[in-house]
Design an enzyme around this catalytic site. Structure first.
Site, PDB file in Angstrom:
ATOM      1  N   THR A  51       0.769  -1.242  -0.075  1.00 38.87           N
ATOM      2  CA  THR A  51       0.035   0.010  -0.163  1.00 38.87           C
ATOM      3  C   THR A  51       0.780   1.330  -0.020  1.00 38.87           C
ATOM      4  O   THR A  51       0.133   2.384  -0.370  1.00 38.87           O
ATOM      5  CB  THR A  51      -0.894   0.046   1.146  1.00 38.87           C
ATOM      6  OG1 THR A  51      -0.138   0.250   2.398  1.00 38.87           O
ATOM      7  CG2 THR A  51      -1.699  -1.240   1.431  1.00 38.87           C
ATOM      8  N   CYS A  55       2.434   2.497   9.403  1.00 38.18           N
ATOM      9  CA  CYS A  55       1.330   2.458  10.568  1.00 38.18           C
ATOM     10  C   CYS A  55       2.104   2.256  11.829  1.00 38.18           C
ATOM     11  O   CYS A  55       3.210   1.966  12.040  1.00 38.18           O
ATOM     12  CB  CYS A  55       0.421   1.488  10.454  1.00 38.18           C
ATOM     13  SG  CYS A  55      -0.297   1.081   8.725  1.00 38.18           S
ATOM     14  N   ARG A  62      -6.409  -4.505   8.600  1.00 41.71           N
ATOM     15  CA  ARG A  62      -6.010  -5.851   8.358  1.00 41.71           C
ATOM     16  C   ARG A  62      -4.475  -6.249   8.586  1.00 41.71           C
ATOM     17  O   ARG A  62      -3.870  -5.334   7.787  1.00 41.71           O
ATOM     18  CB  ARG A  62      -6.948  -6.492   7.228  1.00 41.71           C
ATOM     19  CG  ARG A  62      -6.699  -7.889   7.038  1.00 41.71           C
ATOM     20  CD  ARG A  62      -7.617  -8.447   6.067  1.00 41.71           C
ATOM     21  NE  ARG A  62      -6.961  -7.823   4.682  1.00 41.71           N
ATOM     22  CZ  ARG A  62      -7.236  -8.271   3.281  1.00 41.71           C
ATOM     23  NH1 ARG A  62      -8.264  -8.789   3.263  1.00 41.71           N
ATOM     24  NH2 ARG A  62      -6.564  -7.683   2.385  1.00 41.71           N
ATOM     25  N   ASP A 482      21.209  12.677  48.492  1.00 38.98           N
ATOM     26  CA  ASP A 482      20.000  13.420  48.937  1.00 38.98           C
ATOM     27  C   ASP A 482      19.425  13.150  49.963  1.00 38.98           C
ATOM     28  O   ASP A 482      19.230  11.817  50.460  1.00 38.98           O
ATOM     29  CB  ASP A 482      19.173  13.342  47.743  1.00 38.98           C
ATOM     30  CG  ASP A 482      18.083  14.141  48.016  1.00 38.98           C
ATOM     31  OD1 ASP A 482      18.053  15.496  47.814  1.00 38.98           O
ATOM     32  OD2 ASP A 482      17.034  13.754  48.368  1.00 38.98           O
TER      33      ASP A 482
END
Length: 529
Positions: A51, A55, A62, A482
């Site tokens: 395609t 993504c 699908r 600390d």
């Protein structure tokens, strides 16, 4: 340590851990895509050759066949390979990753600097000089590990910022182009077509987008919703910001919102964080795997300051953190497990200004938080750069003039700020180092910065690690000496505290924030009821 790629033999989706570098494990990535595992969103991307789109792993489309899949460590790498963003899952809307913040090597530093806008400010040549390498070597290293060169990374960064502004504001497209850092409207159109397969005018704009434009004093105003991964402990992060609020640089409002000055190229910007609008469910463990939006309002000197301001806000609010990844690294520890359960999604806020944070750390040595805030307020009032016109933010001081602090005599600093002689000398020494080129920014060489800090008279291990945590943005910084941290650990000696924290690497900074959380919340309630 560089991000590692999991190699799994079980069919279940992999457990998130750093993966944002080449080479990627194809089988592990494909299993994550098969399970539509949203925990991996933003940490690798799927390119579908049939395609031509890319993504996020959780895309509801699908599942493609394995032979049609390619996996990339960044969105920029997908675009460089010829893919465009999916219109269904919107991979460009995914929050970023802090995987690169855990790395101190050349590539990690380069990615952090590009993310902070270095290409827009100084170009590829300037970035290469900063990193002491050739442009060719810088490009080769980035392509080998990130899948894209510096220019492509910068183009994708601008395109994603522009897409967010198209979504959330009603700014004219020409204004969006310049707000996102594009040099021209033509370049804007070409890059958006390359990234999204459409010119800007063809991209849908959401109805009811926030009004954005010049306010009464002609300073552009933007209302945005910045994405981050859930859960997000907004109360814990707000408490930390409130506990460290500097008079003249931060304002805590009775309605629960907070305002913060931001130093941008055009002057002083202001961000207002609308904490009350965040749903309580955003902090719950059940929200894991989703993203939430942090509502903020920006007042800018000019539209071109939008990108630098947004990047500062994202660092301040730690919006690119992955709470699942941090919980996996720290959750097995008996001391930390109940703290993570009580505050899932607690963030580690970074500095809005490295110089302000470093100098403020010196002022905070061996005094209470309230006293440190007072001293920092005096410093900002005396040495904030005077600004006029749109560069000025009414009610806020400008960025610190470090050179002016360095030029001030020790006796004057002592009398003006109310310091001891030794503290005033340390402040002047650090200011002189900063004005001479000491780099404490997010892309600095952290080992070198630590060495140079430690060599300064009056800067001890606690100060070095506090500066590394906030200014350098090192998620593994750990101020073992600390007082509050040691109390939370049962009052061990600093060396014992170091040994206790060794299994927490590379997220000792987040562990420290969890151990501080109750103290910071109590301080915020006490001083700003």
């Amino acid at each position: 340590m560089p991000p590692t790629t999991p190699t799994l033999t079980t069919p279940a989706p992999p457990t998130p851990r750093p993966i944002s570098a080449l080479p990627l494990d194809f089988d592990a990535c494909y299993r994550a895509v098969s399970g539509r595992d949203s925990r991996w969103d933003g940490r690798f991307y799927l390119g579908v050759t049939s395609t031509g789109i890319y993504c996020r792993p959780s895309c509801p489309a699908r599942k493609p066949l394995p032979e049609n899949c390619r996996f990339f460590p960044s969105a920029a790498a997908c675009v460089a390979a010829g893919f465009r963003a999916c219109k269904r899952c919107r991979p460009e809307a995914v929050p970023g990753t802090r995987d690169w913040d855990a790395r101190g090597d050349l590539v990690g530093r380069a990615v952090r600097r590009i993310r902070g806008g270095a290409i827009d400010a100084i170009g590829v040549a300037g970035l290469a000089r900063e990193l002491a390498v050739s442009e060719r070597h810088l490009r080769r290293m980035l392509v080998d590990e990130v899948g894209a060169g510096p220019l492509q990374l910068a183009r994708t960064r601008r395109a994603h910022a522009a897409r967010a502004l198209i979504d959330e504001t009603d700014l004219p497209l020409a204004d969006i182009a310049f707000a996102a850092g594009f040099g021209s409207v033509r370049q804007f159109g070409e890059v958006m077509r390359e990234e999204f397969g459409a010119v800007p005018s063809q991209l849908a704009r959401r109805t009811g987008a926030s009004v954005a434009g010049p306010s009464s004093d002609e300073r552009p105003a933007l209302a945005l919703r910045l994405r981050t991964r859930a859960p997000y402990d907004a109360a814990g992060l707000r408490a930390s910001l409130v506990a460290h609020a500097i008079p003249g640089r931060d304002i805590i409002h009775p309605d629960g919102t907070t305002e913060h000055a931001l130093d941008v190229p055009g002057g002083t910007a202001v961000v207002r964080v609308h904490w009350p609008e965040l749903p309580p469910a955003a902090a719950l463990p059940e929200a894991r795997g989703t993203t939430i939006a942090i509502p903020v309002s920006l007042a800018l000197p000019r539209l071109s300051d939008a990108m630098p301001a947004i990047e500062i806000v994202r660092r301040m609010l730690d919006l690119d953190a992955d709470p699942a990844q941090i919980a996996e690294a720290l959750g097995a520890d008996a001391r930390l497990a109940p703290l993570l359960a009580a505050r899932p999604g607690l963030r580690l806020p970074a500095a809005r200004s490295s110089a302000e944070t470093a100098l403020g750390t010196v002022l905070g040595q061996q005094v209470s938080l309230a006293a440190a805030r007072t001293l920092q307020g005096r410093l900002a009032a005396r040495f904030g750069r005077p600004l006029t016109g749109v560069a000025e933010a009414p009610g806020f001081h400008g960025a610190l003039d470090v050179a002016a602090i360095a030029a001030e005599s020790v006796s004057s600093l002592r009398e003006t700020l109310g310091l001891t002689n030794s503290r005033a000398a340390t402040l002047q020494t650090l200011a002189a180092a900063l004005s001479s080129g000491l780099d404490l920014g997010s892309g600095a060489d952290r080992d070198r910065a630590r060495r140079e800090l430690a060599a300064l008279r009056g800067i001890g291990p606690w100060s070095v690690e506090m500066i590394a945590m906030r200014a350098l943005g090192d998620p593994d910084a750990y101020p073992a000496g600390d007082l509050i941290l040691r109390r939370a650990l049962g009052d061990p000696a600093p060396r014992a505290a170091e040994r206790i924290a060794e299994p927490w690497r590379p997220y000792r900074g987040y562990a420290t924030q969890h151990l501080w959380a109750d103290f910071l919340a109590a301080s915020a309630r006490k001083d700003f009821p």
